[in-house]
Write a protein that holds these residues in place. Structure first.
Motif, mmCIF file in Angstrom:
data_model
loop_
_atom_site.group_PDB
_atom_site.id
_atom_site.type_symbol
_atom_site.label_atom_id
_atom_site.label_comp_id
_atom_site.label_asym_id
_atom_site.label_seq_id
_atom_site.Cartn_x
_atom_site.Cartn_y
_atom_site.Cartn_z
ATOM 1 N N UNK A 34 0.830 -1.202 0.000
ATOM 2 C CA UNK A 34 0.000 0.000 0.000
ATOM 3 C C UNK A 34 0.869 1.259 0.000
ATOM 4 N N UNK A 35 1.961 1.219 0.833
ATOM 5 C CA UNK A 35 2.829 2.390 0.894
ATOM 6 C C UNK A 35 3.491 2.675 -0.443
ATOM 7 N N UNK A 36 3.889 1.627 -1.146
ATOM 8 C CA UNK A 36 4.584 1.836 -2.414
ATOM 9 C C UNK A 36 3.646 2.411 -3.471
ATOM 10 N N UNK A 37 2.376 2.006 -3.423
ATOM 11 C CA UNK A 37 1.413 2.541 -4.389
ATOM 12 C C UNK A 37 1.175 4.022 -4.132
ATOM 13 N N UNK A 38 1.044 4.391 -2.872
ATOM 14 C CA UNK A 38 0.844 5.797 -2.512
ATOM 15 C C UNK A 38 2.080 6.610 -2.887
ATOM 16 N N UNK A 39 3.253 6.063 -2.612
ATOM 17 C CA UNK A 39 4.488 6.771 -2.945
ATOM 18 C C UNK A 39 4.597 6.961 -4.456
ATOM 19 N N UNK A 40 4.278 5.925 -5.213
ATOM 20 C CA UNK A 40 4.338 6.021 -6.668
ATOM 21 C C UNK A 40 3.340 7.037 -7.191
ATOM 22 N N UNK A 41 2.148 7.049 -6.606
ATOM 23 C CA UNK A 41 1.127 8.014 -7.007
ATOM 24 C C UNK A 41 1.572 9.440 -6.694
ATOM 25 N N UNK A 42 2.179 9.639 -5.533
ATOM 26 C CA UNK A 42 2.680 10.971 -5.180
ATOM 27 C C UNK A 42 3.802 11.406 -6.117
ATOM 28 N N UNK A 43 4.685 10.475 -6.486
ATOM 29 C CA UNK A 43 5.752 10.810 -7.427
ATOM 30 C C UNK A 43 5.178 11.193 -8.780
ATOM 31 N N UNK A 44 4.156 10.496 -9.215
ATOM 32 C CA UNK A 44 3.527 10.827 -10.506
ATOM 33 C C UNK A 44 2.874 12.203 -10.467
ATOM 34 N N UNK A 45 2.191 12.513 -9.372
ATOM 35 C CA UNK A 45 1.579 13.836 -9.223
ATOM 36 C C UNK A 45 2.649 14.923 -9.209
ATOM 37 N N UNK A 46 3.733 14.672 -8.489
ATOM 38 C CA UNK A 46 4.831 15.632 -8.428
ATOM 39 C C UNK A 46 5.439 15.847 -9.810
ATOM 40 N N UNK A 47 5.602 14.770 -10.567
ATOM 41 C CA UNK A 47 6.155 14.881 -11.917
ATOM 42 C C UNK A 47 5.241 15.712 -12.816
ATOM 43 N N UNK A 48 3.941 15.461 -12.741
ATOM 44 C CA UNK A 48 2.992 16.182 -13.595
ATOM 45 C C UNK A 48 2.950 17.663 -13.239
ATOM 46 N N UNK A 49 3.072 17.982 -11.954
ATOM 47 C CA UNK A 49 2.989 19.375 -11.536
ATOM 48 C C UNK A 49 4.295 20.136 -11.739
ATOM 49 N N UNK A 50 5.430 19.455 -11.644
ATOM 50 C CA UNK A 50 6.707 20.168 -11.608
ATOM 51 C C UNK A 50 7.443 20.229 -12.929
ATOM 52 N N UNK A 51 7.142 19.393 -13.914
ATOM 53 C CA UNK A 51 7.920 19.446 -15.142
ATOM 54 C C UNK A 51 7.742 20.757 -15.889
ATOM 55 N N UNK A 52 6.551 21.395 -15.866
ATOM 56 C CA UNK A 52 6.482 22.692 -16.554
ATOM 57 C C UNK A 52 7.353 23.744 -15.862
ATOM 58 N N UNK A 53 7.382 23.711 -14.545
ATOM 59 C CA UNK A 53 8.220 24.653 -13.802
ATOM 60 C C UNK A 53 9.693 24.412 -14.106
ATOM 61 N N UNK A 54 10.108 23.160 -14.178
ATOM 62 C CA UNK A 54 11.500 22.845 -14.497
ATOM 63 C C UNK A 54 11.843 23.302 -15.914
ATOM 64 N N UNK A 55 10.933 23.123 -16.833
ATOM 65 C CA UNK A 55 11.166 23.541 -18.213
ATOM 66 C C UNK A 55 11.279 25.061 -18.317
ATOM 67 N N UNK A 56 10.454 25.776 -17.589
ATOM 68 C CA UNK A 56 10.532 27.244 -17.570
ATOM 69 C C UNK A 56 11.858 27.684 -16.967
ATOM 70 N N UNK A 57 12.295 27.036 -15.905
ATOM 71 C CA UNK A 57 13.555 27.413 -15.250
ATOM 72 C C UNK A 57 14.752 27.193 -16.166
ATOM 73 N N UNK A 58 14.687 26.176 -17.014
ATOM 74 C CA UNK A 58 15.784 25.921 -17.950
ATOM 75 C C UNK A 58 15.985 27.118 -18.864
ATOM 76 N N UNK A 59 14.921 27.806 -19.234
ATOM 77 C CA UNK A 59 15.037 28.958 -20.118
ATOM 78 C C UNK A 59 15.193 30.276 -19.375
#
Length: 66
Positions: free
Chosen positions: A1-26
């Motif tokens: 159960x913990x691994x599923x929650x952790x994986x879900x949180x990582x996926x949410x973090x990835x979806x929310x943060x990649x645009x910010x990371x891409x903006x920071x690159x420029x």
């Protein structure tokens, strides 16, 4: 159960943060270029103040001060 929650949180973090990371690159290189003249000015002022300090301290060094 913990691994599923952790994986879900990582996926949410990835979806929310990649645009910010891409903006920071420029954006961060642009900010670095804008701040570069101030860094050069600070470096040159530091050298000038060290030179003035060395000129004022030279007689004391010649006379054997500590």
């Amino acid at each position: 159960m913990k691994t599923i929650v952790a994986m879900l949180l990582w996926c949410i973090l990835f979806v929310l943060c990649w645009p910010l990371a891409l903006v920071m690159v420029f954006v961060l290189p642009i900010i670095w270029l804008l701040l570069l003249p101030f860094r050069i000015l600070g470096f040159s002022l530091e050298i000038v103040f060290k030179l003035i300090g060395a000129i004022f301290m030279f007689p004391f060094k010649v006379l054997g001060g500590k």
